[in-house]
Enzyme design. Sequence first.
Site, PDB file in Angstrom:
ATOM      1  N   LYS A 121       3.514  -4.886  -6.017  1.00  0.00           N
ATOM      2  CA  LYS A 121       4.421  -3.741  -5.917  1.00  0.00           C
ATOM      3  C   LYS A 121       4.236  -2.945  -4.624  1.00  0.00           C
ATOM      4  CE  LYS A 121       1.511  -1.179  -9.192  1.00  0.00           C
ATOM      5  NZ  LYS A 121       0.775  -2.367  -9.679  1.00  0.00           N
ATOM      6  N   THR A 122       2.992  -2.843  -4.138  1.00  0.00           N
ATOM      7  CA  THR A 122       2.774  -2.103  -2.894  1.00  0.00           C
ATOM      8  C   THR A 122       3.456  -2.806  -1.729  1.00  0.00           C
ATOM      9  OG1 THR A 122       0.670  -1.185  -3.644  1.00  0.00           O
ATOM     10  CG2 THR A 122       1.046  -1.258  -1.276  1.00  0.00           C
ATOM     11  N   GLU A 165       6.895   3.244  -5.147  1.00  0.00           N
ATOM     12  CA  GLU A 165       6.044   2.352  -5.921  1.00  0.00           C
ATOM     13  C   GLU A 165       5.791   3.012  -7.272  1.00  0.00           C
ATOM     14  OE1 GLU A 165       1.533   0.434  -5.840  1.00  0.00           O
ATOM     15  OE2 GLU A 165       2.426   1.196  -3.986  1.00  0.00           O
TER      16      GLU A 165
END
Length: 466
Positions: A121-122, A165
């Site tokens: 996700k980052t 995020e």
Amino acid sequence: MQELHSLQDLGNVHLLGIGGVGVSAVARLMLARGLAVSGTDAKELPVLDDLRAAGARIAVGYAAENLGDAETVVISSIIKAGNPEYDEAVSRGLRILHRSEGLASTMEGHRVIAVAGTHGKTTTTSLIAYMLRAAGISPTFAVGANIVSLGVNAEYGQGRVFVAEADESDASFLNYRPDVTVITNIEADHLDHYGSVEAVHQAFYEFASLLPESGLLICCGDDAGSQALAVRMRRERPDLRVQTYGFADDADRRLTDPHPRGNRFACSLEWGSGEEAELEIALPGNHNLLNAAAGFAVGLDCGLEPEVATAGLGAFTGAARRFDFRGEAAGVRVYDDYAHHPTEVQAALHAARAVAGEGSVHVLFQPHLFSRTQELHAGFAAALSEADSVHVLEIYPARESPIPGVTSELVTRGLTTAGGLVGRDEAAGVLADGAKAGDVIMTIGAGDVTEQAERILGVLEERQGS
């Protein structure tokens, strides 16, 4: 449904743990929106000077008087009763918000793109933010890491798009109200919070269900959990737009022919009725091609031309501690990665294999959390065994107390490759001595193992000079 807090109602805001990457992002955005911001952290950190320069009043060391005239207090999950500022806020009856609630308030008036998933996700959030900024959209963004390509972990843009995020670790992503949701994958993790794999999947379902009518859900079709969510949401929410991406034949955004191209990675990307583009990125590994494909899907939804989207994705050079090249000495390349789940470790090692070519891959791994090691030690051992040698440090406890019988030996017992337990003081020498020119060394884990990368390079440089 969780109450949303309007930014204009927060008054003076005080943030506890303001030096942390997540809380500092909230502080940056609140300062940019004109709020009076103060905060405290336990120690002096470089980011605090940036926040002071932006207008925040910062204290180092927790004390009740630091709250001053605060009307709202923002905290991270690690702030508990017993912290003098938290206790003071409770005694005064101040509004206390989780970091995610504070971030949600800064999203007001924006079209929100939220990126969630057990892994990736980052990087995916960063790719999207970078792509949109390169295209001139000027997004606001908040990412859970320091991003070299972006220059900062959060920035207030001039456009209406907000890229965030969304952290699932404590289910706080349910505090957001996205218009576009990206799910990179769904696997067992953070079981200390959820208690079961089923509860993890349910949380992601609830997160996807927050999308409004005509909202867009983008899921990785190569991941069983994410694909199952896409199928369920298509069945239960026909009002949504649901898209998948991946190497799977039935993916809406389909990747084919992945291959290295020099120091870069490339593939073909197909969508729609025979439409196709070449996707080339600076990040190694098929997992990063998948992350870029998710970004491409977002770019098309934001109205970007395919070539503009791929150009922006291709120019992104990475996030901190995500296959982060730390240097080369004596012909050995050293990389550092935040991977702290078996799937992430496997992806990092696949990337390392691609980079090493005919060379060997050596790993220094540090398990993160006793609870995670207890649940996933067999998976860690299997993933790590893909390296040519693996040495394992003791568990990094972070927020946890020890669990009887849970040590790094649970991981080393399952290894089928060379290596074993290693002490912190001897680790750099052991890793450097085991590598030769052309090899790759990786430090892997979410704890302070990252510090070992510089030490390994120091030993290699001494060898090179002798």
